[in-house]
Design a protein around this motif. Structure first.
Motif, PDB file in Angstrom:
ATOM      1  N   GLY A 207       0.823  -1.193   0.000  1.00  0.00           N
ATOM      2  CA  GLY A 207       0.000   0.000   0.000  1.00  0.00           C
ATOM      3  C   GLY A 207       0.859   1.244   0.000  1.00  0.00           C
ATOM      4  O   GLY A 207       2.086   1.166  -0.152  1.00  0.00           O
ATOM      5  N   ILE A 208       0.227   2.410   0.154  1.00  0.00           N
ATOM      6  CA  ILE A 208       0.986   3.644   0.351  1.00  0.00           C
ATOM      7  C   ILE A 208       0.355   4.450   1.470  1.00  0.00           C
ATOM      8  O   ILE A 208      -0.860   4.492   1.611  1.00  0.00           O
ATOM      9  CB  ILE A 208       1.048   4.526  -0.925  1.00  0.00           C
ATOM     10  CG1 ILE A 208      -0.329   4.698  -1.540  1.00  0.00           C
ATOM     11  CG2 ILE A 208       2.020   3.986  -1.946  1.00  0.00           C
ATOM     12  CD1 ILE A 208      -0.332   5.714  -2.655  1.00  0.00           C
ATOM     13  N   MET A 209       1.234   5.074   2.275  1.00  0.00           N
ATOM     14  CA  MET A 209       0.754   6.017   3.285  1.00  0.00           C
ATOM     15  C   MET A 209       0.561   7.332   2.545  1.00  0.00           C
ATOM     16  O   MET A 209       1.533   8.015   2.220  1.00  0.00           O
ATOM     17  CB  MET A 209       1.809   6.218   4.365  1.00  0.00           C
ATOM     18  CG  MET A 209       1.736   5.388   5.601  1.00  0.00           C
ATOM     19  SD  MET A 209       0.149   5.115   6.361  1.00  0.00           S
ATOM     20  CE  MET A 209       0.005   6.510   7.489  1.00  0.00           C
ATOM     21  N   LYS A 210      -0.675   7.690   2.241  1.00  0.00           N
ATOM     22  CA  LYS A 210      -0.895   8.916   1.471  1.00  0.00           C
ATOM     23  C   LYS A 210      -0.466  10.133   2.270  1.00  0.00           C
ATOM     24  O   LYS A 210       0.158  11.053   1.763  1.00  0.00           O
ATOM     25  CB  LYS A 210      -2.364   9.019   1.094  1.00  0.00           C
ATOM     26  CG  LYS A 210      -2.736   8.102  -0.061  1.00  0.00           C
ATOM     27  CD  LYS A 210      -4.010   8.570  -0.686  1.00  0.00           C
ATOM     28  CE  LYS A 210      -4.112   8.111  -2.111  1.00  0.00           C
ATOM     29  NZ  LYS A 210      -5.470   8.359  -2.639  1.00  0.00           N
ATOM     30  N   ARG A 211      -0.868  10.136   3.523  1.00  0.00           N
ATOM     31  CA  ARG A 211      -0.454  11.181   4.453  1.00  0.00           C
ATOM     32  C   ARG A 211      -0.646  10.605   5.842  1.00  0.00           C
ATOM     33  O   ARG A 211      -1.039   9.438   5.970  1.00  0.00           O
ATOM     34  CB  ARG A 211      -1.302  12.444   4.257  1.00  0.00           C
ATOM     35  CG  ARG A 211      -2.790  12.199   4.318  1.00  0.00           C
ATOM     36  CD  ARG A 211      -3.568  13.515   4.273  1.00  0.00           C
ATOM     37  NE  ARG A 211      -4.978  13.326   4.035  1.00  0.00           N
ATOM     38  CZ  ARG A 211      -5.868  12.924   4.927  1.00  0.00           C
ATOM     39  NH1 ARG A 211      -5.498  12.638   6.168  1.00  0.00           N
ATOM     40  NH2 ARG A 211      -7.144  12.796   4.613  1.00  0.00           N
ATOM     41  N   ASP A 212      -0.392  11.403   6.889  1.00  0.00           N
ATOM     42  CA  ASP A 212      -0.608  10.901   8.239  1.00  0.00           C
ATOM     43  C   ASP A 212      -2.057  10.408   8.374  1.00  0.00           C
ATOM     44  O   ASP A 212      -2.990  11.068   7.904  1.00  0.00           O
ATOM     45  CB  ASP A 212      -0.369  12.006   9.278  1.00  0.00           C
ATOM     46  CG  ASP A 212       1.119  12.317   9.435  1.00  0.00           C
ATOM     47  OD1 ASP A 212       1.943  11.573   8.849  1.00  0.00           O
ATOM     48  OD2 ASP A 212       1.447  13.298  10.133  1.00  0.00           O
TER      49      ASP A 212
ATOM     50  N   PHE B  21      -4.787   0.994   0.196  1.00  0.00           N
ATOM     51  CA  PHE B  21      -4.460  -0.357  -0.291  1.00  0.00           C
ATOM     52  C   PHE B  21      -5.695  -0.978  -0.916  1.00  0.00           C
ATOM     53  O   PHE B  21      -6.822  -0.556  -0.664  1.00  0.00           O
ATOM     54  CB  PHE B  21      -3.864  -1.251   0.811  1.00  0.00           C
ATOM     55  CG  PHE B  21      -4.693  -1.428   2.062  1.00  0.00           C
ATOM     56  CD1 PHE B  21      -4.542  -0.575   3.139  1.00  0.00           C
ATOM     57  CD2 PHE B  21      -5.604  -2.472   2.159  1.00  0.00           C
ATOM     58  CE1 PHE B  21      -5.287  -0.753   4.300  1.00  0.00           C
ATOM     59  CE2 PHE B  21      -6.349  -2.664   3.324  1.00  0.00           C
ATOM     60  CZ  PHE B  21      -6.199  -1.790   4.392  1.00  0.00           C
ATOM     61  N   VAL B  22      -5.475  -1.968  -1.769  1.00  0.00           N
ATOM     62  CA  VAL B  22      -6.536  -2.637  -2.532  1.00  0.00           C
ATOM     63  C   VAL B  22      -7.485  -1.602  -3.152  1.00  0.00           C
ATOM     64  O   VAL B  22      -8.714  -1.746  -3.109  1.00  0.00           O
ATOM     65  CB  VAL B  22      -7.315  -3.657  -1.664  1.00  0.00           C
ATOM     66  CG1 VAL B  22      -8.021  -4.659  -2.568  1.00  0.00           C
ATOM     67  CG2 VAL B  22      -6.415  -4.416  -0.737  1.00  0.00           C
ATOM     68  N   GLY B  23      -6.899  -0.528  -3.688  1.00  0.00           N
ATOM     69  CA  GLY B  23      -7.692   0.433  -4.440  1.00  0.00           C
ATOM     70  C   GLY B  23      -8.531   1.396  -3.610  1.00  0.00           C
ATOM     71  O   GLY B  23      -9.357   2.126  -4.151  1.00  0.00           O
ATOM     72  N   LYS B  24      -8.349   1.410  -2.294  1.00  0.00           N
ATOM     73  CA  LYS B  24      -9.174   2.297  -1.466  1.00  0.00           C
ATOM     74  C   LYS B  24      -8.335   3.001  -0.405  1.00  0.00           C
ATOM     75  O   LYS B  24      -7.255   2.545  -0.058  1.00  0.00           O
ATOM     76  CB  LYS B  24     -10.247   1.475  -0.744  1.00  0.00           C
ATOM     77  CG  LYS B  24     -11.342   0.962  -1.625  1.00  0.00           C
ATOM     78  CD  LYS B  24     -12.386   0.333  -0.739  1.00  0.00           C
ATOM     79  CE  LYS B  24     -13.666   0.080  -1.515  1.00  0.00           C
ATOM     80  NZ  LYS B  24     -14.704  -0.453  -0.634  1.00  0.00           N
TER      81      LYS B  24
END
Ligand SMILES: Nc1ncnc2c1ncn2[C@@H]1O[C@H](COP(=O)(O)OP(=O)(O)OP(=O)(O)O)[C@@H](O)[C@H]1O
Ligand SMILES: [Mg+2]
Length: 381
Positions: A245-250, A255-258
């Motif tokens: 996944g990615i940590m978009k921000r704090d 992950f899995v598209g959501k």
């Protein structure tokens, strides 16, 4: 001043021929705790015990005992005893003589030895077994005598190498409990080796998780279970669902598209991560109420729960523990709480990431990874 460590390893290396089996090991063992070295076969656990006991000598680094370098101190001068998996009791001696062996070597008076043997047999709950032959003991009793014999030497440190693995399940559970009690009562340091994660979690104050001659993580059982530091630890300790996944921000992970709210902070925006969700933290619900929608593939009964395997629309498999049976093929919702999402830094090298990013920019169908997608989108903007 900080309390001095009983045993300390500083950047210890060991190779057998060309093969490096311990790589820059740092260890810090304080007095009075129950430590466990946990790792798969061949990870270097027994090798560490042999360095502590003096059966092996390090190629590099320092090994300290109460602050003094002991790299070259002979084994018999170390206040350390080892209990091996096969117990290595003397088969031609009775129980008394086995336990008395160490104190006799030191030339202690017989009255003192007798008191010591009595005390040790009481400790391992085998009072009255003095005259038994070793062949007349069960595996569990031999195990206890091996512990009594080691402890009769008054070690400051007791090393136990897979000492319970020959016992049946019930006996093993009992011995886990008793070993823990003995350690607490005597207050000496135990270093226990096992490849059984359940055993490690049940017994230890501190666990060192090892793989490939490297300590992956040191922590309390709770730390290791709840906050695994990397993929290996998350996978080895308990059952885990691990997705990229990615940590978009704090407090927001993708992950899995959501996007999902979570409780982690402090990473750089859009940092690639791995997301861990434990099967017991997941629940099934209606598709509408679910955070993800999954299809039930399989279930197996485990006594007090069902272990369900379900697949999401990205073809990730999810292990879920539920109390009621489910229907194979059903579409259901998967739910979890923000605090059950555990985030691990994804340790892909910069170069690998760049290569994947480049490939993606050429053909988005090839590598549709979330972290890469978001980095590409950022570059476009
Ligand atoms: N005397 C030796 N000569 C050569 N290689 C060895 C020797 N002893 C151990 N090794 C190798 O060193 C590595 C670590 O061995 P070690 O016995 O420490 O593993 P372990 O974690 O205790 O494994 P297990 O759970 O199977 O007991 C293994 O790859 C093993 O094959
Ligand atoms: Mg071993």
């Amino acid at each position: 001043m900080a309390k001095e460590a009983l045993i300390e390893f500083k950047a210890v290396d060991l190779s057998f021929g060309e093969t490096k089996v311990l790589n820059q090991i740092d260890l810090d063992l304080e007095s009075g705790y129950f430590y466990t070295l946990l790792g798969p076969s061949g990870s270097g656990k027994s090798t560490i015990l042999k360095l502590i006991s003096g059966q092996l000598t390090a190629d590099g680094g320092d090994i300290l005992f109460e602050g003094e370098r002991i790299n070259d101190l002979p084994a018999e001068k170390r206040r350390v005893n080892t209990v091996f998996q096969n117990y290595s009791l003397f088969p031609n001696m009775n129980v008394y003589d086995n336990v008395a062996f160490g104190p006799r070597l030191k030339g202690r008076p017989e009255a003192e030895i007798e008191a010591k043997v009595k005390e040790m047999l009481a400790l391992v709950k085998l009072s009255g077994y003095e005259n038994r032959g070793i062949a007349e003991l069960s595996g569990g009793q031999q195990q206890r005598i091996a512990i009594a014999r080691a402890l009769a030497n008054d070690p400051e440190l007791l090393l136990l190498d897979e000492s319970l693995s020959a016992l049946d399940y019930q006996l093993r559970k009992n011995m886990q409990h008793e070993l823990r009690q003995i350690q607490k009562r005597l207050g000496i340091t135990f270093v226990f080796v096992t490849h059984d994660q359940e055993e490690a979690l049940a017994m230890s104050d501190w666990i060192f998780v090892m793989n490939d001659g490297v300590i992956q993580q040191k922590g309390s059982p709770e730390d290791i279970y709840d906050e695994p530091i990397n993929h290996f630890v998350a996978d080895f300790i308990g059952e885990s669902n691990i997705v990229r996944g990615i940590m978009k921000r704090d407090y927001l992970v993708h992950f899995v598209g959501k996007d999902f709210e979570n409780v982690d902070a402090g990473m750089r925006p859009n940092e690639p991560v791995e997301v861990v969700l434990r099967p017991e933290d997941l629940d099934l619900t209606t598709p509408e109420a679910g955070k993800l929608v999954v299809t039930i593939q399989d279930q197996s009964f485990r006594g007090d729960y069902y272990e369900v395997t379900a697949q999401d629309d990205d073809l990730n498999l999810w292990q879920v523990q539920v109390t009621n049976p489910v229907t194979t093929g059903a579409r259901v919702g998967l739910t979890f709480d923000p605090e059950d999402i555990h985030i691990m830094r994804f340790n892909e090298s910069e170069d690998d990431f760049e290569a994947r990013l480049e490939a993606y920019e050429e053909d988005p169908e090839v590598v549709g990874n979330a972290a890469v997608q978001s980095a590409a989108a950022e570059e476009q903007a």
